[in-house]
Design an enzyme around this catalytic site. Sequence first.
Site, PDB file in Angstrom:
ATOM      1  N   GLY A 177      42.288 -70.069  -3.307  1.00 35.24           N
ATOM      2  CA  GLY A 177      41.440 -70.283  -2.133  1.00 35.24           C
ATOM      3  C   GLY A 177      42.062 -69.619  -0.923  1.00 35.24           C
ATOM      4  O   GLY A 177      42.844 -68.666  -1.047  1.00 35.24           O
ATOM      5  N   SER A 178      41.742 -70.141   0.250  1.00 32.24           N
ATOM      6  CA  SER A 178      42.186 -69.494   1.483  1.00 32.24           C
ATOM      7  C   SER A 178      43.672 -69.753   1.749  1.00 32.24           C
ATOM      8  O   SER A 178      44.245 -70.741   1.257  1.00 32.24           O
ATOM      9  CB  SER A 178      41.357 -70.009   2.661  1.00 32.24           C
ATOM     10  OG  SER A 178      41.608 -71.382   2.827  1.00 32.24           O
ATOM     11  N   GLU A 236      47.009 -68.656  -5.241  1.00 34.30           N
ATOM     12  CA  GLU A 236      46.325 -67.351  -5.229  1.00 34.30           C
ATOM     13  C   GLU A 236      45.460 -67.351  -3.978  1.00 34.30           C
ATOM     14  O   GLU A 236      44.426 -68.037  -3.942  1.00 34.30           O
ATOM     15  CB  GLU A 236      45.455 -67.198  -6.478  1.00 34.30           C
ATOM     16  CG  GLU A 236      46.216 -67.282  -7.785  1.00 34.30           C
ATOM     17  CD  GLU A 236      47.046 -66.046  -8.076  1.00 34.30           C
ATOM     18  OE1 GLU A 236      46.799 -64.999  -7.442  1.00 34.30           O
ATOM     19  OE2 GLU A 236      47.945 -66.130  -8.926  1.00 34.30           O
ATOM     20  N   LEU A 237      45.869 -66.595  -2.962  1.00 36.86           N
ATOM     21  CA  LEU A 237      45.242 -66.765  -1.641  1.00 36.86           C
ATOM     22  C   LEU A 237      44.514 -65.501  -1.184  1.00 36.86           C
ATOM     23  O   LEU A 237      44.131 -64.670  -1.981  1.00 36.86           O
ATOM     24  CB  LEU A 237      46.316 -67.205  -0.644  1.00 36.86           C
ATOM     25  CG  LEU A 237      47.178 -68.400  -1.105  1.00 36.86           C
ATOM     26  CD1 LEU A 237      48.261 -68.724  -0.102  1.00 36.86           C
ATOM     27  CD2 LEU A 237      46.313 -69.630  -1.380  1.00 36.86           C
ATOM     28  N   PRO A 252      36.289 -77.810  -8.895  1.00 37.92           N
ATOM     29  CA  PRO A 252      35.658 -76.576  -8.431  1.00 37.92           C
ATOM     30  C   PRO A 252      35.264 -76.706  -6.970  1.00 37.92           C
ATOM     31  O   PRO A 252      35.227 -77.815  -6.415  1.00 37.92           O
ATOM     32  CB  PRO A 252      34.416 -76.457  -9.317  1.00 37.92           C
ATOM     33  CG  PRO A 252      34.126 -77.841  -9.788  1.00 37.92           C
ATOM     34  CD  PRO A 252      35.405 -78.624  -9.740  1.00 37.92           C
ATOM     35  N   CYS A 294      38.669 -61.613  -3.361  1.00 34.11           N
ATOM     36  CA  CYS A 294      39.995 -61.600  -2.730  1.00 34.11           C
ATOM     37  C   CYS A 294      40.635 -60.233  -2.873  1.00 34.11           C
ATOM     38  O   CYS A 294      41.393 -59.811  -2.011  1.00 34.11           O
ATOM     39  CB  CYS A 294      40.871 -62.678  -3.347  1.00 34.11           C
ATOM     40  SG  CYS A 294      40.954 -62.548  -5.130  1.00 34.11           S
ATOM     41  N   GLU A 312      41.283 -60.925   7.045  1.00 28.68           N
ATOM     42  CA  GLU A 312      40.415 -60.890   5.865  1.00 28.68           C
ATOM     43  C   GLU A 312      38.961 -61.048   6.300  1.00 28.68           C
ATOM     44  O   GLU A 312      38.631 -61.959   7.060  1.00 28.68           O
ATOM     45  CB  GLU A 312      40.798 -62.022   4.912  1.00 28.68           C
ATOM     46  CG  GLU A 312      40.003 -61.985   3.621  1.00 28.68           C
ATOM     47  CD  GLU A 312      40.380 -63.107   2.656  1.00 28.68           C
ATOM     48  OE1 GLU A 312      40.522 -64.265   3.105  1.00 28.68           O
ATOM     49  OE2 GLU A 312      40.510 -62.820   1.460  1.00 28.68           O
ATOM     50  N   TRP A 326      34.632 -70.601  -4.446  1.00 27.52           N
ATOM     51  CA  TRP A 326      33.224 -70.470  -4.818  1.00 27.52           C
ATOM     52  C   TRP A 326      32.824 -69.060  -5.213  1.00 27.52           C
ATOM     53  O   TRP A 326      31.734 -68.839  -5.711  1.00 27.52           O
ATOM     54  CB  TRP A 326      32.327 -70.919  -3.653  1.00 27.52           C
ATOM     55  CG  TRP A 326      32.780 -70.340  -2.338  1.00 27.52           C
ATOM     56  CD1 TRP A 326      33.597 -70.960  -1.422  1.00 27.52           C
ATOM     57  CD2 TRP A 326      32.532 -69.031  -1.817  1.00 27.52           C
ATOM     58  NE1 TRP A 326      33.866 -70.117  -0.373  1.00 27.52           N
ATOM     59  CE2 TRP A 326      33.210 -68.907  -0.588  1.00 27.52           C
ATOM     60  CE3 TRP A 326      31.793 -67.932  -2.271  1.00 27.52           C
ATOM     61  CZ2 TRP A 326      33.183 -67.764   0.187  1.00 27.52           C
ATOM     62  CZ3 TRP A 326      31.761 -66.776  -1.501  1.00 27.52           C
ATOM     63  CH2 TRP A 326      32.449 -66.706  -0.288  1.00 27.52           C
ATOM     64  N   ASN A 327      33.702 -68.063  -4.977  1.00 24.10           N
ATOM     65  CA  ASN A 327      33.210 -66.682  -5.139  1.00 24.10           C
ATOM     66  C   ASN A 327      33.078 -66.244  -6.591  1.00 24.10           C
ATOM     67  O   ASN A 327      32.206 -65.440  -6.912  1.00 24.10           O
ATOM     68  CB  ASN A 327      34.066 -65.699  -4.315  1.00 24.10           C
ATOM     69  CG  ASN A 327      35.520 -65.737  -4.668  1.00 24.10           C
ATOM     70  OD1 ASN A 327      36.034 -66.735  -5.188  1.00 24.10           O
ATOM     71  ND2 ASN A 327      36.221 -64.661  -4.404  1.00 24.10           N
TER      72      ASN A 327
HETATM   73  P1  NAD Z   1      39.018 -72.777   0.647  1.00 27.82           P
HETATM   74  O1  NAD Z   1      40.493 -72.742   0.856  1.00 27.82           O
HETATM   75  O2  NAD Z   1      38.158 -73.222   1.742  1.00 27.82           O
HETATM   76  O3  NAD Z   1      38.666 -73.722  -0.596  1.00 27.82           O
HETATM   77  C1  NAD Z   1      39.209 -73.506  -1.887  1.00 27.82           C
HETATM   78  C2  NAD Z   1      39.212 -74.817  -2.640  1.00 27.82           C
HETATM   79  O4  NAD Z   1      40.129 -75.709  -2.019  1.00 27.82           O
HETATM   80  C3  NAD Z   1      37.869 -75.546  -2.672  1.00 27.82           C
HETATM   81  O5  NAD Z   1      37.688 -76.110  -3.946  1.00 27.82           O
HETATM   82  C4  NAD Z   1      38.049 -76.636  -1.605  1.00 27.82           C
HETATM   83  O6  NAD Z   1      37.247 -77.771  -1.818  1.00 27.82           O
HETATM   84  C5  NAD Z   1      39.518 -76.980  -1.792  1.00 27.82           C
HETATM   85  N1  NAD Z   1      40.167 -77.588  -0.628  1.00 27.82           N
HETATM   86  C6  NAD Z   1      39.779 -77.560   0.678  1.00 27.82           C
HETATM   87  N2  NAD Z   1      40.676 -78.250   1.435  1.00 27.82           N
HETATM   88  C7  NAD Z   1      41.643 -78.698   0.601  1.00 27.82           C
HETATM   89  C8  NAD Z   1      42.848 -79.442   0.778  1.00 27.82           C
HETATM   90  N3  NAD Z   1      43.251 -79.863   1.984  1.00 27.82           N
HETATM   91  N4  NAD Z   1      43.615 -79.700  -0.304  1.00 27.82           N
HETATM   92  C9  NAD Z   1      43.253 -79.255  -1.534  1.00 27.82           C
HETATM   93  N5  NAD Z   1      42.115 -78.567  -1.771  1.00 27.82           N
HETATM   94  C10 NAD Z   1      41.322 -78.277  -0.713  1.00 27.82           C
HETATM   95  O7  NAD Z   1      38.620 -71.314   0.143  1.00 27.82           O
HETATM   96  P2  NAD Z   1      37.154 -70.766  -0.219  1.00 27.82           P
HETATM   97  O8  NAD Z   1      36.397 -70.527   1.038  1.00 27.82           O
HETATM   98  O9  NAD Z   1      36.550 -71.613  -1.279  1.00 27.82           O
HETATM   99  O10 NAD Z   1      37.517 -69.359  -0.883  1.00 27.82           O
HETATM  100  C11 NAD Z   1      37.660 -68.173  -0.165  1.00 27.82           C
HETATM  101  C12 NAD Z   1      39.132 -67.819  -0.017  1.00 27.82           C
HETATM  102  O11 NAD Z   1      39.751 -67.802  -1.300  1.00 27.82           O
HETATM  103  C13 NAD Z   1      39.347 -66.434   0.543  1.00 27.82           C
HETATM  104  O12 NAD Z   1      40.389 -66.471   1.477  1.00 27.82           O
HETATM  105  C14 NAD Z   1      39.762 -65.615  -0.676  1.00 27.82           C
HETATM  106  O13 NAD Z   1      40.544 -64.480  -0.401  1.00 27.82           O
HETATM  107  C15 NAD Z   1      40.510 -66.622  -1.477  1.00 27.82           C
HETATM  108  N6  NAD Z   1      40.519 -66.241  -2.878  1.00 27.82           N
HETATM  109  C16 NAD Z   1      41.692 -65.853  -3.446  1.00 27.82           C
HETATM  110  C17 NAD Z   1      41.708 -65.438  -4.765  1.00 27.82           C
HETATM  111  C18 NAD Z   1      42.982 -64.972  -5.431  1.00 27.82           C
HETATM  112  O14 NAD Z   1      43.001 -64.915  -6.649  1.00 27.82           O
HETATM  113  N7  NAD Z   1      44.018 -64.614  -4.695  1.00 27.82           N
HETATM  114  C19 NAD Z   1      40.527 -65.433  -5.489  1.00 27.82           C
HETATM  115  C20 NAD Z   1      39.349 -65.823  -4.869  1.00 27.82           C
HETATM  116  C21 NAD Z   1      39.358 -66.245  -3.562  1.00 27.82           C
END
Ligand code: NAD
Length: 504
Positions: free
Chosen positions: A220-221, A242-243, A171, A276, A374, A146-147
């Site tokens: 994501g995370s 990309e975490l 998304p 991130c 983080e 979402w960021n």
């Molecule tokens: P999140 O992992 O909670 O969610 C990311 C996405 O994954 C969302 O669309 C969510 O609906 C989906 N998701 C959730 N559970 C899932 C599952 N079991 N299987 C598949 N998809 C699932 O992360 P967030 O809170 O949206 O984002 C923040 C995190 O993302 C932070 O840790 C940040 O560092 C990381 N991030 C990394 C980068 C990068 O490029 N390395 C960029 C931006 C954010």
Amino acid sequence: MAISNRSQSGAIYEHIEVKNPVTSEIIGSIPQTSADEIKETIERARDAQIGWGALSPSERVGYIRRWADLVWEQQETLIKINRRETGKTDSGAFLEIIVLDNILQYYIHHAPNFLKTQQRRTIVPFIQKAKVFYKPHGVVGVISPWNYPYLLGLIDLVPALIAGNSALLKPSEVTPFTAEYAIKLMHEAGIPRDVVQVIHGDGRAGATLVEHVDYIAFTGSTATGRKVAETAAKRLIPYSLELGGKDPCIVLEDADLDMTAAGLVRSAFENAGQVCISVERVYADARIYDALMDKLLYYAGKYQMGSDDGMDIHMGSMTNTRELERTEAHIHDAISKGARVVFGGRRRPELGPLFFEPTILADVDHAMDVMRQETFGPILPVMKFHNLEEAIRLANDSEYGLSASIFTRDFKRAEAIARRLDSGDVSVNRPQMVVATPSLPSGGQRNSGVGRRNGKEGLLRFTHTQSFLTDNLFGQQPELRLADPFSLQVAMVLRTIRRYIKFI
Ligand code: NAD
């Protein structure tokens, strides 16, 4: 919040409400797409990929060029939608557009060349010829956070399309409308509807997507990334992750302290620290530590926070309560272990429920969560180091390895340090710049991810290679033995030549 409703036909369906973080107003809702609907969507994408993949890379790039121009024309709308669901500033939302546009222009110019059939050498020159084809995987799933709902929704999806795949974007359920608008513009630019589609929903929809696509590009995370990797491993499909990150910055004694302090304030507080690759910890040479702290306080004092329009507002609201609470928890933990808040440190409810001041911490160490976990919030902890070995050891003392930065005037020394840092990239005097430099691969080590986006590498991950070899049978006889005397003799001669001449 997920809500269940009963439709006129009696079927129960779920939808998720989307909030404006600045006002807490509900701005809309999205459906929680069911597993069956996702499977049907993927089937349509699979059929559509055949025609799309048959186009030449230059033809596909032509669609992306039209789309990039449409986005540029519609940027005001895109910025408005983005701000409404993230709470970020005008400049933050514009940054997403300009960074992605640079990446698009890069691929528009270079991708057809990267995807060209390659000639390779064979072990029997003249008689055999060899080529490598780059073929799309099929249907690519993209899951985004979402960021940066525009940039991170599209940064992987576009090269996946250019490589000849069809693509499905899921998304974040927190910020679904920016990506939806961007995909609507893709359809207006002429990309067939089933070649690129959006599916909505929370983690359940993401998990279903991973179960059925041919490649998954996840951002994501780390915790969710691990689940995605487990499913991908079970299915033996390729993926990129990309975490999270905990990016260190080393400030050497020769750094320009004004440029360093302004750069650190920008890179730690941009997007309210919800980046991130934000600078999450600083190691400053003890000889310039006090002077740097003074400069940091000066520039942080000039940092404007708010929800007004205009490019002069530097920082907006945080997006979620979860990150705001984690930011506070990291500050409390640090204070309880001896840290001092030297700037900020408080909520600003008069601006909105999720506003939090840019915060600078002194007297920090690695026993504190703020130096190891983080935060994803607007905190800049600054620690002294007494020799370079200590700085490098501390910078590498992390489960993450996304991005790192150094401030110095001595680029040779910086390069030597960079080679010893365990991170996917290192930038000098300009943190966060690598991901905005389209030719450079970007991504993390350790718990920060697998694979790279951007550059040639970021495009070719959306292909698999097919090797092709022809043999014109010149001078050969039908033969059943694997090694007949003539072939053995040829092999010996070739081996002797090969020792001195490179021809494979
Ligand atoms: P999140 O992992 O909670 O969610 C990311 C996405 O994954 C969302 O669309 C969510 O609906 C989906 N998701 C959730 N559970 C899932 C599952 N079991 N299987 C598949 N998809 C699932 O992360 P967030 O809170 O949206 O984002 C923040 C995190 O993302 C932070 O840790 C940040 O560092 C990381 N991030 C990394 C980068 C990068 O490029 N390395 C960029 C931006 C954010």
